[in-house]
Motif scaffolding. Structure first.
Motif, PDB file in Angstrom:
ATOM      1  N   MET A  59       0.847  -1.195   0.000  1.00  0.00           N
ATOM      2  CA  MET A  59       0.000   0.000   0.000  1.00  0.00           C
ATOM      3  C   MET A  59       0.884   1.249   0.000  1.00  0.00           C
ATOM      4  O   MET A  59       1.061   1.902  -1.000  1.00  0.00           O
ATOM      5  N   ASN A  60       1.486   1.545   1.150  1.00  0.00           N
ATOM      6  CA  ASN A  60       2.495   2.598   1.218  1.00  0.00           C
ATOM      7  C   ASN A  60       3.448   2.256   2.356  1.00  0.00           C
ATOM      8  O   ASN A  60       3.256   1.251   3.057  1.00  0.00           O
ATOM      9  N   MET A  61       4.488   3.059   2.540  1.00  0.00           N
ATOM     10  CA  MET A  61       5.545   2.716   3.486  1.00  0.00           C
ATOM     11  C   MET A  61       5.053   2.525   4.911  1.00  0.00           C
ATOM     12  O   MET A  61       5.695   1.834   5.716  1.00  0.00           O
ATOM     13  N   ALA A  62       3.916   3.144   5.271  1.00  0.00           N
ATOM     14  CA  ALA A  62       3.425   3.106   6.640  1.00  0.00           C
ATOM     15  C   ALA A  62       2.321   2.083   6.863  1.00  0.00           C
ATOM     16  O   ALA A  62       1.815   1.955   7.972  1.00  0.00           O
ATOM     17  N   GLU A  63       1.941   1.350   5.817  1.00  0.00           N
ATOM     18  CA  GLU A  63       0.821   0.417   5.898  1.00  0.00           C
ATOM     19  C   GLU A  63       1.287  -1.023   5.695  1.00  0.00           C
ATOM     20  O   GLU A  63       2.320  -1.271   5.074  1.00  0.00           O
ATOM     21  N   PHE A  85      -0.295  20.075  -1.046  1.00  0.00           N
ATOM     22  CA  PHE A  85      -0.371  19.443   0.269  1.00  0.00           C
ATOM     23  C   PHE A  85       0.974  19.541   0.984  1.00  0.00           C
ATOM     24  O   PHE A  85       2.018  19.648   0.358  1.00  0.00           O
ATOM     25  N   GLU A  86       0.902  19.480   2.305  1.00  0.00           N
ATOM     26  CA  GLU A  86       2.111  19.504   3.110  1.00  0.00           C
ATOM     27  C   GLU A  86       2.480  18.070   3.452  1.00  0.00           C
ATOM     28  O   GLU A  86       1.762  17.388   4.198  1.00  0.00           O
ATOM     29  N   ALA A  87       3.574  17.587   2.891  1.00  0.00           N
ATOM     30  CA  ALA A  87       3.972  16.194   3.083  1.00  0.00           C
ATOM     31  C   ALA A  87       4.696  16.031   4.406  1.00  0.00           C
ATOM     32  O   ALA A  87       5.494  16.878   4.808  1.00  0.00           O
ATOM     33  N   ALA A  88       4.398  14.926   5.089  1.00  0.00           N
ATOM     34  CA  ALA A  88       5.041  14.646   6.375  1.00  0.00           C
ATOM     35  C   ALA A  88       5.497  13.197   6.405  1.00  0.00           C
ATOM     36  O   ALA A  88       4.767  12.293   5.993  1.00  0.00           O
ATOM     37  N   THR A  89       6.728  12.968   6.926  1.00  0.00           N
ATOM     38  CA  THR A  89       7.251  11.610   7.059  1.00  0.00           C
ATOM     39  C   THR A  89       6.614  10.936   8.265  1.00  0.00           C
ATOM     40  O   THR A  89       6.540  11.536   9.341  1.00  0.00           O
ATOM     41  N   PRO A  90       6.128   9.706   8.128  1.00  0.00           N
ATOM     42  CA  PRO A  90       5.529   9.006   9.277  1.00  0.00           C
ATOM     43  C   PRO A  90       6.532   8.869  10.412  1.00  0.00           C
ATOM     44  O   PRO A  90       7.709   8.580  10.194  1.00  0.00           O
ATOM     45  N   GLU A  91       6.064   9.076  11.634  1.00  0.00           N
ATOM     46  CA  GLU A  91       6.963   9.036  12.790  1.00  0.00           C
ATOM     47  C   GLU A  91       6.943   7.687  13.499  1.00  0.00           C
ATOM     48  O   GLU A  91       7.811   7.405  14.324  1.00  0.00           O
ATOM     49  N   HIS A  92       5.961   6.838  13.206  1.00  0.00           N
ATOM     50  CA  HIS A  92       5.839   5.576  13.946  1.00  0.00           C
ATOM     51  C   HIS A  92       6.606   4.428  13.301  1.00  0.00           C
ATOM     52  O   HIS A  92       6.598   3.313  13.824  1.00  0.00           O
ATOM     53  N   ILE A  93       7.294   4.694  12.191  1.00  0.00           N
ATOM     54  CA  ILE A  93       8.127   3.665  11.567  1.00  0.00           C
ATOM     55  C   ILE A  93       9.504   4.259  11.255  1.00  0.00           C
ATOM     56  O   ILE A  93       9.691   5.474  11.261  1.00  0.00           O
ATOM     57  N   ASP A  94      10.453   3.376  10.992  1.00  0.00           N
ATOM     58  CA  ASP A  94      11.831   3.772  10.679  1.00  0.00           C
ATOM     59  C   ASP A  94      11.927   4.027   9.170  1.00  0.00           C
ATOM     60  O   ASP A  94      12.063   3.094   8.377  1.00  0.00           O
ATOM     61  N   VAL A  95      11.848   5.305   8.777  1.00  0.00           N
ATOM     62  CA  VAL A  95      11.871   5.673   7.358  1.00  0.00           C
ATOM     63  C   VAL A  95      13.253   6.194   6.989  1.00  0.00           C
ATOM     64  O   VAL A  95      13.784   7.089   7.650  1.00  0.00           O
ATOM     65  N   ARG A  96      13.834   5.644   5.925  1.00  0.00           N
ATOM     66  CA  ARG A  96      15.168   6.054   5.493  1.00  0.00           C
ATOM     67  C   ARG A  96      15.168   6.327   3.992  1.00  0.00           C
ATOM     68  O   ARG A  96      14.425   5.700   3.240  1.00  0.00           O
ATOM     69  N   PHE A  97      16.027   7.259   3.576  1.00  0.00           N
ATOM     70  CA  PHE A  97      16.177   7.582   2.156  1.00  0.00           C
ATOM     71  C   PHE A  97      17.647   7.417   1.774  1.00  0.00           C
ATOM     72  O   PHE A  97      18.524   8.033   2.376  1.00  0.00           O
ATOM     73  N   TYR A  98      17.880   6.567   0.785  1.00  0.00           N
ATOM     74  CA  TYR A  98      19.244   6.194   0.414  1.00  0.00           C
ATOM     75  C   TYR A  98      20.085   7.403   0.039  1.00  0.00           C
ATOM     76  O   TYR A  98      21.275   7.476   0.373  1.00  0.00           O
ATOM     77  N   SER A 143       7.239  13.292  -2.440  1.00  0.00           N
ATOM     78  CA  SER A 143       6.128  12.824  -3.266  1.00  0.00           C
ATOM     79  C   SER A 143       5.794  11.359  -2.999  1.00  0.00           C
ATOM     80  O   SER A 143       4.809  10.833  -3.519  1.00  0.00           O
ATOM     81  N   GLU A 144       6.610  10.687  -2.166  1.00  0.00           N
ATOM     82  CA  GLU A 144       6.358   9.295  -1.826  1.00  0.00           C
ATOM     83  C   GLU A 144       5.770   9.124  -0.428  1.00  0.00           C
ATOM     84  O   GLU A 144       5.646   8.002   0.063  1.00  0.00           O
ATOM     85  N   MET A 145       5.400  10.221   0.219  1.00  0.00           N
ATOM     86  CA  MET A 145       4.798  10.110   1.539  1.00  0.00           C
ATOM     87  C   MET A 145       3.425   9.439   1.448  1.00  0.00           C
ATOM     88  O   MET A 145       2.761   9.507   0.412  1.00  0.00           O
ATOM     89  N   PRO A 146       2.977   8.775   2.518  1.00  0.00           N
ATOM     90  CA  PRO A 146       1.691   8.059   2.481  1.00  0.00           C
ATOM     91  C   PRO A 146       0.518   8.899   2.010  1.00  0.00           C
ATOM     92  O   PRO A 146      -0.384   8.388   1.342  1.00  0.00           O
ATOM     93  N   GLY A 147       0.517  10.203   2.332  1.00  0.00           N
ATOM     94  CA  GLY A 147      -0.586  11.068   1.930  1.00  0.00           C
ATOM     95  C   GLY A 147      -0.716  11.247   0.433  1.00  0.00           C
ATOM     96  O   GLY A 147      -1.754  11.703  -0.057  1.00  0.00           O
ATOM     97  N   ALA A 148       0.342  10.883  -0.327  1.00  0.00           N
ATOM     98  CA  ALA A 148       0.296  11.011  -1.785  1.00  0.00           C
ATOM     99  C   ALA A 148      -0.510   9.888  -2.429  1.00  0.00           C
ATOM    100  O   ALA A 148      -0.816   9.950  -3.614  1.00  0.00           O
ATOM    101  N   TYR A 149      -0.846   8.868  -1.640  1.00  0.00           N
ATOM    102  CA  TYR A 149      -1.523   7.681  -2.175  1.00  0.00           C
ATOM    103  C   TYR A 149      -2.974   7.610  -1.728  1.00  0.00           C
ATOM    104  O   TYR A 149      -3.391   8.263  -0.773  1.00  0.00           O
TER     105      TYR A 149
END
Length: 451
Positions: free
Chosen positions: A348-352, A386-399, A406-412
């Protein structure tokens, strides 16, 4: 007898017209009756093949998106209208025998009749490069580990092993994989793959950018640690797509078929070569996924309990002989591939949670299910409005070190809505879920051109 006489008799001006007129005059001088002349000219006239044109009317397609649309939401409504407009135009292509749109469908191009992401079509004796997309064999792969482990440590190891975005793997590193080298050695005999050997080496164990990811979580059923990757065939697949598209467009030049709907005749020599090339790229992509997975397993010293994978940007031939093109659509029918495990992965997305589904083979959906949550608007529009926000309840990393907002959960699209539609329509049987711990994505890269 003159040209007007021939036209009045139904003969059309063209490259053969002068020859017909001279023949008619000669026969007239010999005393051949007028009607006999016209009959002889008919036999001398080559039969012109019917022009390849789009159907006047489209054929029906399965719609599994409509009942998930909130008509009060302008973004969802606009998305749905655009998807249907594209499918209406697409289903006029003469090779197509069926189609469907998934609950996650969204437009993927501006040219009318471009297959949407979340679209499926079945074609007779034709492979359409643009209908499986440039990201050939974009796919999901999972490794379920036998024992528990510290997820942060595992994600640290994965981040050190994997590679996103531009850059090349050293040939000395890649050539340690004997199976890979054997596969690449078969490219020279295929006109669509010859010369792409370098891409197959340089991009091995890399994962691209955009929505591609490495995801770590736990099975809901057993609590086992599970790693999932999402990527395609990188520069190798992009090169194959480019060559296939060019050949398809060249072979239909002069027809009335839009270039983005062109096809390769499947039972032609070129069609057989392209089909073979697709299977080789599929094998490369499978190797790519599991080389990353097995590298992580070796580094953390954890045994593998189970592994399986499935593509969602690909072409599948079924027992009816038709070629099923999924562009962002997950096969949900038994035997979709030689290594079909009976299970497929739908993120679904990185947080789901990632859904693990059994096959359902819904006929109206051509045996397919969604490949994710999809979008209701473009990346640019999302970032603008929209104002994109990185989910705080998971370990999100960007290489790359720079978040791709544009890949935040709210974009989906809403994950629960899409998951509900999968069950409601019988598109897939959800047998388990991977609950998220964290995710590595590519992030923003400088590709040497404006994005």
């Amino acid at each position: 007898m003159n040209g007007h006489d021939l036209i009045a008799a139904g003969f059309k001006p063209g490259k053969n017209f002068k020859f017909l007129l001279e023949s008619a005059k000669n026969m007239q001088q010999l005393g051949t009756p007028r009607e006999a002349i016209f009959e002889i000219l008919q036999e001398l006239t080559p039969v012109e093949p019917d022009p390849i044109v789009l159907r006047t009317n489209n054929i029906p397609f399965g719609d599994f998106l409509l009942d998930s649309v909130d008509i009060k939401n302008e973004y969802q409504t606009k998305n749905y209208i655009s998807v249907v407009e594209h499918m209406d135009a697409l289903m006029r292509v003469p090779t197509l025998r069926g189609g469907a749109i998934m609950p996650d469908a969204c437009p993927s191009g501006s040219a009318l009749g471009t297959i949407p992401v979340g679209g499926v079509v079945a074609a007779e004796n034709a492979i359409h490069p643009d209908m499986h997309s440039a990201d050939v064999c974009c796919s999901m792969a999972i490794t379920i580990f036998k024992r528990q482990d510290d997820p942060k440590k595992v994600l640290d190891v994965a981040q050190a092993i994997t590679h996103f975005g531009p850059g090349k793997r050293a040939k000395s590193f890649v050539r340690q994989n004997r199976d890979l080298i054997d596969l690449i050695g078969t490219f020279a005999d295929n006109s669509f793959l010859s010369g792409l050997e370098g891409k197959a080496e340089e991009h091995f164990m890399t994962q691209g950018d955009g929505n591609h990811f490495l995801y770590l979580g736990h099975l809901e059923s057993t609590g086992q640690l599970a790693m999932v990757t999402h990527h395609g065939s990188r520069g190798l697949g992009a090169g194959l797509f480019k060559r296939g598209r060019q050949f398809a467009q060249k072979s239909l030049r002069g027809s009335r078929i839009p270039s983005h709907q062109a096809w390769i005749v499947a039972d032609s020599k070129e069609g057989q070569d392209y089909w073979s090339a697709l299977q080789k790229v599929r094998l490369w992509t499978r190797m790519n996924h599991f080389a990353i997975h097995n590298g992580v397993a070796q580094k953390i010293g954890n045994a593998v309990d189970q592994q399986f994978w499935n593509e969602h940007n690909f072409v599948f031939q079924r027992s009816d002989g038709l070629f099923y093109h999924g562009k962002g659509a997950t096969p949900s029918f038994t035997g979709f591939s030689p290594d079909d495990s009976g299970l497929t992965l739908i993120p679904m997305n990185m947080a789901e949670p990632i859904l693990i589904c059994g096959h359902m083979n819904k006929p109206e959906a051509l045996g397919f299910a969604p490949h994710g949550a999809g979008r209701n608007m473009s990346r640019t529009q999302y970032l603008r409005e929209f104002e994109a926000a990185t989910p705080e309840h998971i370990d999100v990393r960007f290489y790359s070190g720079i978040p791709d907002l544009s890949e935040m959960p709210g974009a989906y699209k809403d994950a629960a809505t899409v998951a509900s539609a999968i069950t409601r329509h019988g598109l897939g049987n959800v047998v388990d879920r991977v609950l998220p711990y964290g995710s590595i994505m590519g992030g923003e890269f400088s590709w040497g051109h404006k994005k």
